[in-house]
Write a protein that holds these residues in place. Structure first.
Motif, short mmCIF file in Angstrom:
data_model
loop_
_atom_site.label_atom_id
_atom_site.label_comp_id
_atom_site.label_asym_id
_atom_site.label_seq_id
_atom_site.Cartn_x
_atom_site.Cartn_y
_atom_site.Cartn_z
N SER A 1 15.90 38.04 46.16
CA SER A 1 14.45 37.99 46.36
C SER A 1 13.84 36.76 45.69
O SER A 1 12.91 36.16 46.19
N CYS B 1 14.56 33.75 47.88
CA CYS B 1 13.67 33.75 49.05
C CYS B 1 12.27 33.28 48.66
O CYS B 1 11.65 32.50 49.36
N THR B 2 11.78 33.73 47.50
CA THR B 2 10.46 33.33 47.02
C THR B 2 10.43 31.83 46.74
O THR B 2 9.47 31.15 47.07
N THR C 1 10.22 29.96 49.94
CA THR C 1 8.88 30.10 50.51
C THR C 1 7.90 29.15 49.84
O THR C 1 7.11 28.48 50.49
#
Length: 109
Positions: free
Chosen positions: A9, A12-13, A16
């Protein structure tokens, strides 16, 4: 030395955030706006030909006073000292200097 894997996670952050920053930078470049100081530095003492070559044709040309023409660009600059507020109009004031018509002043509205 131990290497630590990043949790999925967080990875992914991070991606982004990086993607968002790249998009923001590209959007700013496409807007073609300049800080007041940078724009003024580019145009001062430049001829009409040099200004036109770098920034394109102005949105308005005022030749009512042939000895002091004015060129106006719309939404070309912004004021970093005022929350990056965009200037509606940036006006270049030309005058003869050294036998050439060059920018001698810039005003913002």
């Amino acid at each position: 030395m131990k290497s630590y894997a990043m949790p999925g996670s967080l990875r992914c952050t991070t991606r982004t955030v990086i993607l968002f920053l790249v998009v923001a930078v590209l959007a700013a470049c496409m807007n073609s706006q300049y800080t007041r100081g940078l724009f003024q530095g580019y145009v001062m003492d430049q001829t009409q030909e040099a200004v036109s070559e770098r920034f394109g044709k102005p949105d308005e040309i005022d030749n009512s006073d042939a000895k002091h023409p004015k060129w106006t660009y719309n939404k070309k600059t912004f004021d970093p000292d005022n929350a990056n507020q965009s200037d509606a109009r940036t006006t270049l004031h030309f005058d003869e200097k050294g036998g050439k018509m060059v920018v001698v002043d810039v005003s913002y509205t």
